[in-house]
Design a protein around this motif. Structure first.
Motif, PDB file in Angstrom:
ATOM      1  N   ALA A   1       0.841  -1.205   0.000  1.00  0.00           N
ATOM      2  CA  ALA A   1       0.000   0.000   0.000  1.00  0.00           C
ATOM      3  C   ALA A   1       0.871   1.248   0.000  1.00  0.00           C
ATOM      4  CB  ALA A   1      -0.921  -0.002   1.216  1.00  0.00           C
ATOM      5  N   GLN A   2       1.932   1.218   0.793  1.00  0.00           N
ATOM      6  CA  GLN A   2       2.844   2.362   0.864  1.00  0.00           C
ATOM      7  C   GLN A   2       3.546   2.575  -0.473  1.00  0.00           C
ATOM      8  OE1 GLN A   2       6.103   1.717   3.513  1.00  0.00           O
ATOM      9  NE2 GLN A   2       6.295   3.886   3.986  1.00  0.00           N
ATOM     10  N   ARG A   3       3.976   1.490  -1.112  1.00  0.00           N
ATOM     11  CA  ARG A   3       4.691   1.574  -2.391  1.00  0.00           C
ATOM     12  C   ARG A   3       3.814   2.205  -3.466  1.00  0.00           C
ATOM     13  NH1 ARG A   3       6.499  -3.380  -2.438  1.00  0.00           N
ATOM     14  NH2 ARG A   3       4.733  -4.260  -3.519  1.00  0.00           N
ATOM     15  N   TYR A   4       2.513   1.920  -3.441  1.00  0.00           N
ATOM     16  CA  TYR A   4       1.594   2.462  -4.439  1.00  0.00           C
ATOM     17  C   TYR A   4       0.991   3.801  -4.022  1.00  0.00           C
ATOM     18  CZ  TYR A   4       1.984  -1.985  -6.832  1.00  0.00           C
ATOM     19  OH  TYR A   4       2.458  -3.078  -7.493  1.00  0.00           O
ATOM     20  N   GLY A   5       1.497   4.361  -2.943  1.00  0.00           N
ATOM     21  CA  GLY A   5       1.057   5.681  -2.526  1.00  0.00           C
ATOM     22  C   GLY A   5      -0.264   5.713  -1.782  1.00  0.00           C
ATOM     23  N   HIS A   6      -0.725   4.573  -1.311  1.00  0.00           N
ATOM     24  CA  HIS A   6      -1.965   4.541  -0.543  1.00  0.00           C
ATOM     25  C   HIS A   6      -1.649   4.827   0.919  1.00  0.00           C
ATOM     26  CE1 HIS A   6      -4.105   2.940  -3.963  1.00  0.00           C
ATOM     27  NE2 HIS A   6      -3.186   1.996  -4.077  1.00  0.00           N
ATOM     28  N   SER A   7      -2.547   5.532   1.571  1.00  0.00           N
ATOM     29  CA  SER A   7      -2.299   5.854   2.970  1.00  0.00           C
ATOM     30  C   SER A   7      -3.198   5.054   3.911  1.00  0.00           C
ATOM     31  CB  SER A   7      -2.503   7.343   3.213  1.00  0.00           C
ATOM     32  OG  SER A   7      -3.824   7.709   2.874  1.00  0.00           O
ATOM     33  N   HIS A   8      -4.054   4.196   3.360  1.00  0.00           N
ATOM     34  CA  HIS A   8      -4.968   3.420   4.196  1.00  0.00           C
ATOM     35  C   HIS A   8      -4.951   1.958   3.763  1.00  0.00           C
ATOM     36  CE1 HIS A   8      -6.420   7.533   4.357  1.00  0.00           C
ATOM     37  NE2 HIS A   8      -6.859   7.247   5.554  1.00  0.00           N
ATOM     38  N   THR A   9      -5.057   1.090   4.721  1.00  0.00           N
ATOM     39  CA  THR A   9      -5.175  -0.338   4.459  1.00  0.00           C
ATOM     40  C   THR A   9      -6.255  -0.879   5.380  1.00  0.00           C
ATOM     41  OG1 THR A   9      -2.828  -0.498   3.910  1.00  0.00           O
ATOM     42  CG2 THR A   9      -3.957  -2.539   4.444  1.00  0.00           C
ATOM     43  N   LEU A  10      -7.176  -1.624   4.831  1.00  0.00           N
ATOM     44  CA  LEU A  10      -8.240  -2.241   5.610  1.00  0.00           C
ATOM     45  C   LEU A  10      -7.996  -3.735   5.620  1.00  0.00           C
ATOM     46  CD1 LEU A  10     -10.975  -2.003   7.090  1.00  0.00           C
ATOM     47  CD2 LEU A  10     -12.066  -2.293   4.877  1.00  0.00           C
ATOM     48  N   LEU A  11      -7.961  -4.314   6.802  1.00  0.00           N
ATOM     49  CA  LEU A  11      -7.696  -5.736   6.953  1.00  0.00           C
ATOM     50  C   LEU A  11      -8.861  -6.400   7.664  1.00  0.00           C
ATOM     51  CD1 LEU A  11      -4.090  -5.196   8.264  1.00  0.00           C
ATOM     52  CD2 LEU A  11      -4.709  -5.879   5.954  1.00  0.00           C
ATOM     53  N   GLU A  12      -9.271  -7.567   7.188  1.00  0.00           N
ATOM     54  CA  GLU A  12     -10.350  -8.327   7.810  1.00  0.00           C
ATOM     55  C   GLU A  12      -9.901  -9.762   8.014  1.00  0.00           C
ATOM     56  OE1 GLU A  12     -14.671  -7.304   6.609  1.00  0.00           O
ATOM     57  OE2 GLU A  12     -13.473  -7.327   4.778  1.00  0.00           O
ATOM     58  N   SER A  13     -10.471 -10.406   9.009  1.00  0.00           N
ATOM     59  CA  SER A  13     -10.182 -11.807   9.270  1.00  0.00           C
ATOM     60  C   SER A  13     -11.330 -12.381  10.090  1.00  0.00           C
ATOM     61  CB  SER A  13      -8.862 -11.918  10.038  1.00  0.00           C
ATOM     62  OG  SER A  13      -8.533 -13.259  10.272  1.00  0.00           O
ATOM     63  N   PRO A  14     -11.683 -13.651   9.873  1.00  0.00           N
ATOM     64  CA  PRO A  14     -12.790 -14.249  10.624  1.00  0.00           C
ATOM     65  C   PRO A  14     -12.485 -14.383  12.119  1.00  0.00           C
ATOM     66  CG  PRO A  14     -12.081 -15.679   8.813  1.00  0.00           C
ATOM     67  CD  PRO A  14     -11.136 -14.541   8.874  1.00  0.00           C
ATOM     68  N   THR A  15     -13.525 -14.618  12.895  1.00  0.00           N
ATOM     69  CA  THR A  15     -13.400 -14.809  14.342  1.00  0.00           C
ATOM     70  C   THR A  15     -12.540 -16.037  14.654  1.00  0.00           C
ATOM     71  OG1 THR A  15     -15.599 -13.864  14.580  1.00  0.00           O
ATOM     72  CG2 THR A  15     -14.762 -15.092  16.456  1.00  0.00           C
ATOM     73  N   ASN A  16     -11.822 -15.937  15.773  1.00  0.00           N
ATOM     74  CA  ASN A  16     -10.987 -17.029  16.293  1.00  0.00           C
ATOM     75  C   ASN A  16      -9.836 -17.423  15.376  1.00  0.00           C
ATOM     76  OD1 ASN A  16     -12.348 -17.260  18.728  1.00  0.00           O
ATOM     77  ND2 ASN A  16     -13.890 -18.605  17.823  1.00  0.00           N
ATOM     78  N   THR A  17      -9.292 -16.460  14.648  1.00  0.00           N
ATOM     79  CA  THR A  17      -8.112 -16.742  13.826  1.00  0.00           C
ATOM     80  C   THR A  17      -6.859 -16.173  14.457  1.00  0.00           C
ATOM     81  OG1 THR A  17      -8.498 -14.750  12.511  1.00  0.00           O
ATOM     82  CG2 THR A  17      -9.408 -16.817  11.664  1.00  0.00           C
ATOM     83  N   GLY A  18      -6.986 -15.610  15.661  1.00  0.00           N
ATOM     84  CA  GLY A  18      -5.831 -15.025  16.337  1.00  0.00           C
ATOM     85  C   GLY A  18      -5.465 -13.674  15.776  1.00  0.00           C
ATOM     86  N   LYS A  19      -6.459 -13.001  15.193  1.00  0.00           N
ATOM     87  CA  LYS A  19      -6.155 -11.740  14.503  1.00  0.00           C
ATOM     88  C   LYS A  19      -5.737 -10.617  15.438  1.00  0.00           C
ATOM     89  CE  LYS A  19     -10.967 -10.407  13.952  1.00  0.00           C
ATOM     90  NZ  LYS A  19     -11.605 -11.699  14.128  1.00  0.00           N
TER      91      LYS A  19
END
Length: 145
Positions: free
Chosen positions: A11-29
């Motif tokens: 994201a930084q390399r492409y000039g983006h300033s935001h990253t949204l991350l998702e993961s299911p419950t109980n995956t140790g996220k």
């Protein structure tokens, strides 16, 4: 954790300033996200020690076009961790305490837990009572607002 870090760098390399991350419950996220984004932010700070601590983008000035003046260092990324419930944010804070990282943080909470108006505070229907007090925008009936 490696996927989180590679996503942040991409994201930084492409000039983006935001990253949204998702993961299911109980995956140790909670712990894996904390243990990947906090060192990433720390390494960013070490690469740009004079970086701008605000989360707003730096506006280029007319003098930055001059070849004699170096461009300003980029802003150090701010990490926002959102959750749906208070129990979830409590879990994140417990996981955060297990890490060796200590960063300034702020926890934002709901009206029901944070309201200081004695007529609303601790009531089961605190959100509804608060909305009624703030309903008339011209004549707000809450001194705490």
């Amino acid at each position: 954790m490696s996927r989180v870090i590679s996503t942040l760098y991409r994201a930084q390399r492409y000039g983006h300033s935001h990253t949204l991350l998702e993961s299911p419950t109980n995956t140790g996220k909670s712990l894996s996200l904390l243990c990947s984004v906090l060192p990433w932010q720390k390494s960013y700070k070490s690469r740009f020690p004079n970086g701008n601590l605000s989360h707003s983008k730096t506006q280029p000035s007319d003098t930055a076009a001059s070849s004699n003046v170096e461009p300003p260092e980029p802003a150090i990324p701010t990490i926002y961790y959102a959750s749906r419930t208070h129990a979830q944010i409590t879990q994140v804070i417990l996981e955060y305490r297990k890490t060796g990282y200590r960063v300034p943080m702020t926890v934002l909470v709901s009206r029901k837990r944070y309201c200081t108006n004695s007529h609303v505070q601790g009531k089961e229907n605190a959100d509804e009572k608060c909305r009624l007090l703030l309903k008339d925008k011209k004549n707000i009936k809450c001194a705490e607002y």
